[in-house]
Motif scaffolding. Structure first.
Motif, short mmCIF file in Angstrom:
data_model
loop_
_atom_site.label_atom_id
_atom_site.label_comp_id
_atom_site.label_asym_id
_atom_site.label_seq_id
_atom_site.Cartn_x
_atom_site.Cartn_y
_atom_site.Cartn_z
N GLU A 120 41.05 4.97 -36.46
CA GLU A 120 42.36 5.53 -36.15
C GLU A 120 42.19 6.85 -35.41
N VAL A 121 42.96 7.04 -34.35
CA VAL A 121 42.87 8.28 -33.59
C VAL A 121 43.43 9.43 -34.44
N LYS A 122 42.79 10.59 -34.34
CA LYS A 122 43.27 11.76 -35.07
C LYS A 122 44.55 12.29 -34.43
N GLU A 123 45.46 12.76 -35.27
CA GLU A 123 46.72 13.30 -34.75
C GLU A 123 46.47 14.52 -33.86
N SER A 124 45.46 15.30 -34.20
CA SER A 124 45.15 16.49 -33.40
C SER A 124 44.71 16.12 -32.00
N ALA A 125 43.89 15.07 -31.88
CA ALA A 125 43.42 14.62 -30.56
C ALA A 125 44.58 14.06 -29.75
N GLU A 126 45.46 13.32 -30.42
CA GLU A 126 46.62 12.74 -29.73
C GLU A 126 47.56 13.84 -29.25
N ASN A 127 47.80 14.85 -30.08
CA ASN A 127 48.69 15.95 -29.69
C ASN A 127 48.12 16.75 -28.53
N GLU A 128 46.82 16.95 -28.53
CA GLU A 128 46.19 17.68 -27.43
C GLU A 128 46.37 16.93 -26.11
N PHE A 129 46.21 15.61 -26.16
CA PHE A 129 46.41 14.80 -24.96
C PHE A 129 47.87 14.87 -24.50
N LEU A 130 48.81 14.76 -25.44
CA LEU A 130 50.24 14.77 -25.10
C LEU A 130 50.66 16.12 -24.52
N ASN A 131 50.09 17.20 -25.02
CA ASN A 131 50.39 18.52 -24.48
C ASN A 131 49.91 18.63 -23.03
N HIS A 132 48.75 18.03 -22.76
CA HIS A 132 48.24 18.01 -21.38
C HIS A 132 49.19 17.25 -20.47
N VAL A 133 49.63 16.08 -20.90
CA VAL A 133 50.56 15.27 -20.11
C VAL A 133 51.84 16.04 -19.84
N GLU A 134 52.36 16.69 -20.86
CA GLU A 134 53.62 17.42 -20.72
C GLU A 134 53.50 18.56 -19.72
N GLN A 135 52.39 19.28 -19.75
CA GLN A 135 52.21 20.40 -18.84
C GLN A 135 52.10 19.94 -17.39
N VAL A 136 51.32 18.88 -17.15
CA VAL A 136 51.14 18.37 -15.79
C VAL A 136 52.44 17.75 -15.27
N ALA A 137 53.17 17.06 -16.15
CA ALA A 137 54.38 16.34 -15.74
C ALA A 137 55.47 17.25 -15.21
N LYS A 138 55.45 18.52 -15.61
CA LYS A 138 56.49 19.45 -15.18
C LYS A 138 56.55 19.59 -13.67
N ASN A 139 55.43 19.37 -13.01
CA ASN A 139 55.36 19.56 -11.55
C ASN A 139 55.36 18.24 -10.79
N LEU A 140 55.67 17.13 -11.44
CA LEU A 140 55.65 15.82 -10.80
C LEU A 140 57.06 15.29 -10.56
N THR A 141 57.20 14.48 -9.52
CA THR A 141 58.51 13.89 -9.21
C THR A 141 58.95 12.91 -10.29
N PHE A 142 58.02 12.39 -11.08
CA PHE A 142 58.38 11.47 -12.17
C PHE A 142 59.39 12.10 -13.11
N SER A 143 59.35 13.43 -13.22
CA SER A 143 60.18 14.13 -14.21
C SER A 143 61.51 14.63 -13.65
N VAL A 144 61.85 14.25 -12.41
CA VAL A 144 63.08 14.75 -11.78
C VAL A 144 64.32 14.30 -12.54
N PHE A 145 64.38 13.00 -12.88
CA PHE A 145 65.55 12.46 -13.57
C PHE A 145 65.28 12.41 -15.07
N LYS A 146 65.99 13.21 -15.83
CA LYS A 146 65.75 13.29 -17.27
C LYS A 146 66.20 12.03 -18.01
N ASN A 147 67.05 11.20 -17.35
CA ASN A 147 67.53 9.98 -18.01
C ASN A 147 66.91 8.73 -17.40
N SER A 148 65.81 8.88 -16.67
CA SER A 148 65.16 7.71 -16.09
C SER A 148 64.34 6.99 -17.14
N ASN A 149 63.90 5.77 -16.80
CA ASN A 149 63.11 5.01 -17.77
C ASN A 149 61.71 5.58 -17.93
#
Length: 277
Positions: A156-185
């Motif tokens: 089982e993956v550790k919650e700490s490792a998963e959270n670290e990965f998710l924080n990385h995704v969240e930080q990078v996503a702020k500058n991507l066009t994927f995040s333009v529409f907050k109600n997109s799929n």
């Protein structure tokens, strides 16, 4: 292109008011002449409800119709829609305010021995999903071998490792066009949950760099009688070799001619379209 549409009002409605990549990209404009016909009406206000006589738009206008064709696509958020998956301590998969989440898209804490292929954060708008599926399959195989080699029943993956990965995704996503529409799929509660935020090479390298000892926990020692019940690897003699960087580079180079042919055929199609017009 939109010049095929002579009606200026329709042409304006067809003009995207968002950057490329914010929504799924269309690779064809063959539908423009059909939209330009006088008996075709383009409504962009949205549908409020469907009644006995037809459609009621958000602005209150009614459209009487005989037939309705749904072209709404498919549900990608949440994944496994309509299914209930229960893990440790009766935890229900992705039934909270955080929405879909998974460590590198392949595993999530609280769900031992549960792996995903094409899971959260692994959709791509610039490459083939096969480039993701192949290393994910290798990861699952290697994870099962790791469990069996150490004589345990679960991983089982550790919650700490998963959270670290998710924080990385969240930080990078702020500058991507994927995040333009907050109600997109692509999004869930303001978080990018569907798409990968880097290159294919970065994702593949991340999967092969996973340290099972640091990022995962093993549980439940197997008895002698239970050895071999995890999968059918003894019978199938699956190789547990982790591909080298040379193997990965070779696999990537093999795909280059395929992508070149695809791009060339698209270029030829567009060129003929321009010549006809």
């Amino acid at each position: 292109n939109r010049s095929k549409v002579k009606d200026p009002e329709k042409r304006d409605k067809l003009h995207p008011r968002y950057p490329v990549g914010a929504k799924r990209t269309l690779f064809s404009d063959d539908f423009y002449p059909a939209v330009d016909k006088s008996n075709v009406f383009l409504h962009e206000d949205g549908i409020k409800e469907i009644c006995e006589m037809g459609i009621v738009n958000s602005d209150g206008s009614r459209i009487e119709v005989d037939t309705i064709i749904y072209a709404t696509g498919f549900i990608t958020n949440p994944l496994l829609h309509g299914m209930t998956v229960t893990g440790r301590s009766d935890k229900v998969l992705w039934k909270n305010e955080k929405g879909m989440r998974a460590y590198l898209g392949v595993a999530t804490s609280g769900f031992p021995n549960l792996f995903f292929l094409y899971g959260p954060h692994t959709n791509t708008g610039h490459a083939s999903v096969i480039d993701f599926l192949e290393p994910q399959s290798d990861f699952v195989t290697n994870a099962m071998y790791h469990v069996k080699e150490h004589g345990y029943k679960s991983i089982e993956v550790k919650e700490s490792a998963e959270n670290e990965f998710l924080n990385h995704v969240e930080q990078v996503a702020k500058n991507l066009t994927f995040s333009v529409f907050k109600n997109s799929n692509y999004m869930s509660n303001g978080r990018l949950v569907n798409n990968w935020v880097g290159t294919v090479g970065e994702y593949v390298a991340s999967l092969y760099r996973i340290d099972f000892g640091d990022d995962f926990t093993l549980g439940g020692k197997m008895t002698h009688e239970e050895e071999g019940i995890l999968g059918r690897m003894n019978e199938e003699e699956v190789s547990q070799k982790i591909p080298s960087l040379k193997d990965i580079m070779f696999a990537s180079l093999v795909r280059i001619p395929v992508y070149t042919v695809m791009l060339a055929s698209q270029f030829v199609r567009i060129s003929f379209s321009l010549i006809r017009n």
